[in-house]
Design an enzyme around this catalytic site. Structure first.
Site, PDB file in Angstrom:
ATOM      1  CE1 TYR A 119      -3.125  -2.939   0.393  1.00 14.82           C
ATOM      2  CE2 TYR A 119      -3.670  -2.169   2.597  1.00 14.82           C
ATOM      3  CZ  TYR A 119      -3.869  -3.053   1.551  1.00 14.82           C
ATOM      4  OH  TYR A 119      -4.808  -4.042   1.675  1.00 14.82           O
ATOM      5  CG  LEU A 260     -18.793  -1.762   3.523  1.00 20.26           C
ATOM      6  CD1 LEU A 260     -18.687  -0.267   3.828  1.00 20.26           C
ATOM      7  CD2 LEU A 260     -20.041  -2.342   4.161  1.00 20.26           C
ATOM      8  CB  ILE A 302     -10.525  -4.195   7.714  1.00 19.73           C
ATOM      9  CG1 ILE A 302     -10.375  -5.228   6.582  1.00 19.73           C
ATOM     10  CG2 ILE A 302      -9.992  -4.737   9.020  1.00 19.73           C
ATOM     11  CD1 ILE A 302      -8.931  -5.537   6.229  1.00 19.73           C
ATOM     12  CB  SER A 305     -13.621   5.592   4.735  1.00 17.75           C
ATOM     13  OG  SER A 305     -14.100   6.849   4.300  1.00 17.75           O
ATOM     14  CG  ASN A 314     -17.801   2.484   7.742  1.00 15.22           C
ATOM     15  OD1 ASN A 314     -18.935   2.479   7.275  1.00 15.22           O
ATOM     16  ND2 ASN A 314     -16.724   2.703   7.001  1.00 15.22           N
TER      17      ASN A 314
END
Length: 342
Positions: A119, A260, A302, A305, A314
């Site tokens: 990442y 999601l 997990i 955002s 959340n």
């Protein structure tokens, strides 16, 4: 000895049960692409872990096993360490975004943080953690930090672990997982993580993106520490039923990336008639209903955002319960359909 213990675990372990508008989920455990954790012993995981009995959830939302504890927001891993069941993901976040998101999450009650070497934001995550500690919001022992070893690093796992520790600015990592199955050298990489557990650098270890029982068993049978966790794409349309049933005998917990649906797919799930109706009945958003379903179904989630309001939203899923009927409706949505192709 290993076979005997696994046989006993298989006999006594139950199968894991499959029981918002504007919110964005951008936290897969892939790439290109509430409660406080109980402090854990630095000894970490042990070989041949005994499986932990999975949870049974009633209409009241109470759990009846030593697995998922929805009141405290933790799950007992197969190595005896507690892990928060709802966290903040940082996929596709810059270092600055990751710092803010982690800080906001810790301020709002999150205790689980998920990142990865690929990442490119482990430094930002570390800064967000230190910022929250410096302000007295949390202590290091209350935070559960997960990162992942990328496939390019499998041939030198020991160095990869040290570099992640350095970038995060931490003395130990609560959970490190291999980011993808790579049969050519993932066993060696996993063995490096096992050594790091013995050395106190890692507390728990696991896997991500292993999608068949055969692939999981291939690695497990060549190593000593049973994976504490499997992080795969899991959501209402892809509920990972086969893998969860297989993992149950080892006490390995499922964690969802794309909880999601992932960017570009959240609207599909949020607009689902079943999910929307359940959300309306509870006065919640579709995102909150999906996340609550994950927790009651026995999945760590997990959602990611960089939006401060969405991060707070959340986490507001511990004040309502889905009924048995609603859980059955959610289970019926399973299409065994992944949104990602990696």
């Amino acid at each position: 000895m290993r076979k005997a213990i696994l046989l006993i675990a298989a006999v006594f372990c139950l199968l894991l049960t499959g029981c918002g508008a504007g919110n964005a989920d951008d936290t897969p455990g892939n790439i290109p692409a509430a409660s406080v954790q109980t402090p854990a012993s630095s000894e970490g995981a042990a070989a041949d872990n005994t499986a932990v009995e999975p949870p049974t959830v009633s209409d009241s939302g109470e759990t009846t096993s030593s697995g998922f504890d929805l009141e405290r927001g933790v799950v007992l891993l197969n190595n005896g360490i507690e892990m928060p069941i709802l966290g903040i993901g940082t996929f596709r976040l810059s270092n600055d975004q990751a710092e803010n998101s982690v800080y906001w999450a810790l301020r709002d009650g999150y205790r689980l943080i998920d990142t990865a070497r690929i990442y490119g934001n482990e430094q930002g995550v570390g800064r967000g953690i230190q910022r929250a500690i410096d302000e007295g919001l949390v202590t290091r022992e209350e935070i559960f930090v997960t990162t992942k070893m990328w496939t390019d690093d499998y041939d030198n796992g020991a160095d990869a672990i040290d570099r992640s520790l350095e970038r995060l600015g931490l003395d130990y990592i609560d959970l490190m997982i291999l980011h993808h199955s790579q049969p050519s050298n993932d066993v060696a990489a996993y063995q490096a993580m096992e050594q790091a557990v013995e050395d106190g650098k890692l507390r728990s270890i696991g896997l991500s993106n292993y999608y068949t029982p055969e692939d999981f068993d291939r690695l497990m049978n060549a190593t000593s520490i049973t994976p504490a966790l499997m992080q795969n794409e899991t959501h209402p349309y892809h509920q990972s039923t086969e893998m969860k049933e297989h993992l149950a005998q080892y006490g390995t917990v499922m964690e969802s990336w794309f909880p999601l649906g992932g960017r570009g797919n959240t609207r599909t799930l949020f607009g689902d008639e079943t999910i929307s109706a359940i959300a309306a009945a509870h006065g919640k958003t579709s995102a909150q209903v999906i996340l609550r379903w994950h927790l009651q179904a026995g999945n760590i989630a997990i959602p990611g955002s960089s939006n401060e309001d969405h991060i707070r939203e959340n986490f507001e899923v511990f004040d309502f319960n889905l009924t048995d009927e609603e859980m059955e409706q959610m289970t019926a949505l399973d299409k065994n359909e992944r949104f990602a192709n990696y």
